[in-house]
Design a protein around this motif. Structure first.
Motif, PDB file in Angstrom:
ATOM      1  N   GLN A 123       0.814  -1.220   0.000  1.00 35.43           N
ATOM      2  CA  GLN A 123       0.000   0.000   0.000  1.00 35.43           C
ATOM      3  C   GLN A 123       0.844   1.265   0.000  1.00 35.43           C
ATOM      4  O   GLN A 123       0.346   2.345  -0.331  1.00 35.43           O
ATOM      5  CB  GLN A 123      -0.950   0.016   1.205  1.00 35.43           C
ATOM      6  CG  GLN A 123      -0.292   0.277   2.550  1.00 35.43           C
ATOM      7  CD  GLN A 123       0.167  -1.000   3.235  1.00 35.43           C
ATOM      8  OE1 GLN A 123       0.167  -2.065   2.625  1.00 35.43           O
ATOM      9  NE2 GLN A 123       0.531  -0.902   4.514  1.00 35.43           N
ATOM     10  N   ALA A 128      -0.015   7.171  -7.486  1.00 36.32           N
ATOM     11  CA  ALA A 128      -1.374   7.708  -7.333  1.00 36.32           C
ATOM     12  C   ALA A 128      -2.329   7.094  -8.346  1.00 36.32           C
ATOM     13  O   ALA A 128      -3.518   6.904  -8.040  1.00 36.32           O
ATOM     14  CB  ALA A 128      -1.336   9.227  -7.469  1.00 36.32           C
ATOM     15  N   ARG A 131      -3.934   4.023  -6.849  1.00 35.15           N
ATOM     16  CA  ARG A 131      -4.873   4.341  -5.771  1.00 35.15           C
ATOM     17  C   ARG A 131      -6.171   4.944  -6.296  1.00 35.15           C
ATOM     18  O   ARG A 131      -7.232   4.804  -5.681  1.00 35.15           O
ATOM     19  CB  ARG A 131      -4.228   5.306  -4.771  1.00 35.15           C
ATOM     20  CG  ARG A 131      -3.039   4.716  -4.019  1.00 35.15           C
ATOM     21  CD  ARG A 131      -2.674   5.587  -2.819  1.00 35.15           C
ATOM     22  NE  ARG A 131      -2.359   6.953  -3.208  1.00 35.15           N
ATOM     23  CZ  ARG A 131      -1.162   7.392  -3.548  1.00 35.15           C
ATOM     24  NH1 ARG A 131      -0.125   6.544  -3.576  1.00 35.15           N
ATOM     25  NH2 ARG A 131      -0.955   8.659  -3.880  1.00 35.15           N
ATOM     26  N   ASN A 132      -6.089   5.595  -7.455  1.00 35.77           N
ATOM     27  CA  ASN A 132      -7.251   6.296  -7.999  1.00 35.77           C
ATOM     28  C   ASN A 132      -8.019   5.485  -9.033  1.00 35.77           C
ATOM     29  O   ASN A 132      -8.995   5.987  -9.615  1.00 35.77           O
ATOM     30  CB  ASN A 132      -6.805   7.623  -8.617  1.00 35.77           C
ATOM     31  CG  ASN A 132      -6.247   8.583  -7.580  1.00 35.77           C
ATOM     32  OD1 ASN A 132      -6.650   8.553  -6.412  1.00 35.77           O
ATOM     33  ND2 ASN A 132      -5.308   9.429  -7.980  1.00 35.77           N
ATOM     34  N   ASP A 176      -6.375  -1.028   2.118  1.00 34.28           N
ATOM     35  CA  ASP A 176      -5.831  -0.355   0.936  1.00 34.28           C
ATOM     36  C   ASP A 176      -6.711  -0.623  -0.282  1.00 34.28           C
ATOM     37  O   ASP A 176      -7.745  -1.292  -0.198  1.00 34.28           O
ATOM     38  CB  ASP A 176      -4.391  -0.761   0.696  1.00 34.28           C
ATOM     39  CG  ASP A 176      -4.217  -2.268   0.517  1.00 34.28           C
ATOM     40  OD1 ASP A 176      -5.199  -2.957   0.168  1.00 34.28           O
ATOM     41  OD2 ASP A 176      -3.097  -2.766   0.733  1.00 34.28           O
ATOM     42  N   VAL A 177      -6.269  -0.112  -1.422  1.00 32.96           N
ATOM     43  CA  VAL A 177      -7.068  -0.236  -2.637  1.00 32.96           C
ATOM     44  C   VAL A 177      -7.247  -1.695  -3.049  1.00 32.96           C
ATOM     45  O   VAL A 177      -8.292  -2.065  -3.603  1.00 32.96           O
ATOM     46  CB  VAL A 177      -6.439   0.607  -3.774  1.00 32.96           C
ATOM     47  CG1 VAL A 177      -5.078   0.045  -4.194  1.00 32.96           C
ATOM     48  CG2 VAL A 177      -7.365   0.699  -4.966  1.00 32.96           C
TER      49      VAL A 177
END
Length: 490
Positions: A123, A128, A131-132, A176-177
């Motif tokens: 994580q 980015a 994560r997005n 986390d994602v």
């Protein structure tokens, strides 16, 4: 001619005469060519027991000569510190950069080191863009990343930390994602994907704070049981082992053993032991106890395959940046000189640290004075107190370190041992020569910080009053770390 030089010449002449008499009596002089001790590096000592001893390096470290010299000499496993993490290897979606990791792999191969891949899913240090991502795209992105990276390094990596630090301290999984997109199933999927890409590599889950039995390690244990029952190709558990001085868990060995009993390999993967700065002599001694304990815990578990320190030296450790006021966390100081922890780790592995010169026979030099430990006048009388004197190579200055820890001078029937007079174990005890008898007051331990301690007393071989003068006497004294207590052999 100055009086001092005249006295030195007379001293040398007398000692030579005694030496010649000993040659006639014994038929030989002590050897003057230093011998290299077996198991005198961490990797050699570990390999002799079928284990490894590794370190971590970054691409920036490759430009630091002191670090790379120690790494190539002492370690046989390399973990890239950052260069195989997602933010380096795939900074934007589908755009890969393996150059930094490749550079470290080449260094490892050039120095006969294996590589621990670190890491595929974590994580942190996560771009980015990952994560997005919409959650319905995370699985494919994760599988693509694992497949591409593991395929790139296929056959070049001993083991992969496939999933890094998945647990919170309370035993819950980090949200986390990957967890948001797939729940706990992401761990099994990541391991299966890595195995398909690189079936020859051992696959690990790696985490910190799991070294003792606690909520976090219990949760990981249950996860490991579940994964194995599903046929997931989990091969090992990595115990990061980022410790605070004096806080090695008493149940670390038992904890590693329970994972090993599942049929998993275990490894100490990121060992360091942080100290509040400035580090005192007592703190460095405690650190040596800590390092020795960790190594012994690993050796006691058959499936503990090895130990890796996180970084090479204190100057390049991550600790001061992450924990202000703390540092000195490795076995090597900022000048790449070994600390007491190095000697403790090497000793725990069954290796030997013969002293600065690397030899087992030669002159025993007092670092502070630049002079040699000397038997006055070449005396063969039992009870002669030894001194320091200008080095000149006479047999009264040639010492042999024996496998049993004795320091002998002369040879044959005239051989004598360095001895704590009267089995004394208090500061100020005279250090003398005496017929060898194998007792503990004639056994000496060479430490990584350059000190030589009496096995019986634990006190340091010391030049009285820190004198640098010819004729200054040797004694036992409380260890202070000063240069009048530091010696090199060979």
């Amino acid at each position: 001619m100055p009086l001092g030089r005249t006295l030195i010449r007379l001293h040398h002449a007398w000692a030579l005469a005694v030496a010649l008499a000993l040659v006639l009596a014994t038929g030989a002089l002590a050897a003057t060519t230093p011998a290299v001790a077996a198991g005198s590096t961490l990797k050699a000592a570990a390999e002799s027991d079928g284990r490894y001893f590794g370190t971590a390096l970054t691409d920036a470290d490759l430009g630091v000569t002191g670090e790379t010299t120690v790494a190539g000499t002492q370690f046989d496993m390399l973990t890239p510190g950052n260069e195989m993490k997602w933010d380096t290897t795939e900074p934007s979606n589908g755009s890969y950069n393996f150059g930094p990791g490749d550079q470290l792999v080449r260094f490892a191969q050039a120095h006969g080191m294996r590589v621990r891949g670190h890491n595929l899913v974590w994580q942190s240090q996560l771009p980015a863009w990952v994560r997005n991502l919409p959650l319905n795209q995370v699985r494919s992105a994760m599988e693509s990343h694992i497949t591409t990276e593991a395929t790139h390094y296929k056959g070049q990596v001993y083991a992969w930390d496939v999933v890094n630090e998945p647990f919170n301290a309370d035993g819950s999984l980090v949200g986390d994602v990957f967890y948001q997109a797939m729940g706990s199933g992401y761990l099994a999927d990541a391991l299966r994907t890595a195995h398909a890409a690189d079936p020859g590599a051992k696959l690990y889950i790696n985490d910190y704070g799991i070294e003792g039995e606690n909520a976090k390690s219990d949760a990981l244990y249950r996860l490991a049981q579940s994964l194995l029952s599903q046929g997931v190709p989990l091969g090992g558990i990595g115990f990061e082992s980022h410790f605070v001085l004096g806080q090695i868990p008493a149940d670390m060995r038992a904890n590693m053993e329970r994972f090993a009993n599942l049929g998993l390999d275990v490894a100490v993967t990121e060992l360091d032991d942080r100290v509040q700065l400035p580090a005192s002599g007592s703190a460095l001694q405690q650190q040596s106890t800590d390092f020795g304990a960790v190594v012994r815990d690993c050796l006691a578990v058959t499936r503990c395959v090895g130990v890796s320190q996180w970084g090479v030296d204190d100057a390049h450790s991550w600790i001061p940046g992450a924990f202000p006021g703390y540092g000195a966390a490795t076995m090597y100081d900022g000048n790449d000189q070994p600390k007491p922890a190095y000697g403790a780790a090497l000793s725990a592995l069954g290796g030997s640290n013969p002293g600065g010169g690397g030899g087992t026979t030669g002159e025993l030099r007092a670092v502070g004075a630049g002079k040699c430990l000397d038997v006055p006048g070449g005396s063969t009388a039992a009870g002669t107190q030894v001194q320091i004197y200008g080095c000149w190579g006479g047999t009264n200055q040639l010492w042999t370190r024996t496998p049993s820890g004795q320091l002998t001078v002369y040879g044959g029937s005239g051989q004598l041992c360095l001895d704590a007079q009267g089995q004394g174990a208090v500061p100020g005890t005279k250090v003398v020569t005496w017929p060898c008898n194998g007792q503990a007051n004639q056994q000496w331990r060479f430490n990584a910080d350059g000190t030589v301690t009496g096995v019986q007393s634990g006190l340091c071989l010391d030049v009285t009053g820190a004198s640098t003068a010819d004729g200054a006497l040797a004694q036992l004294w409380t260890c202070t770390g000063h240069t009048n207590q530091q010696w090199t052999l060979g």
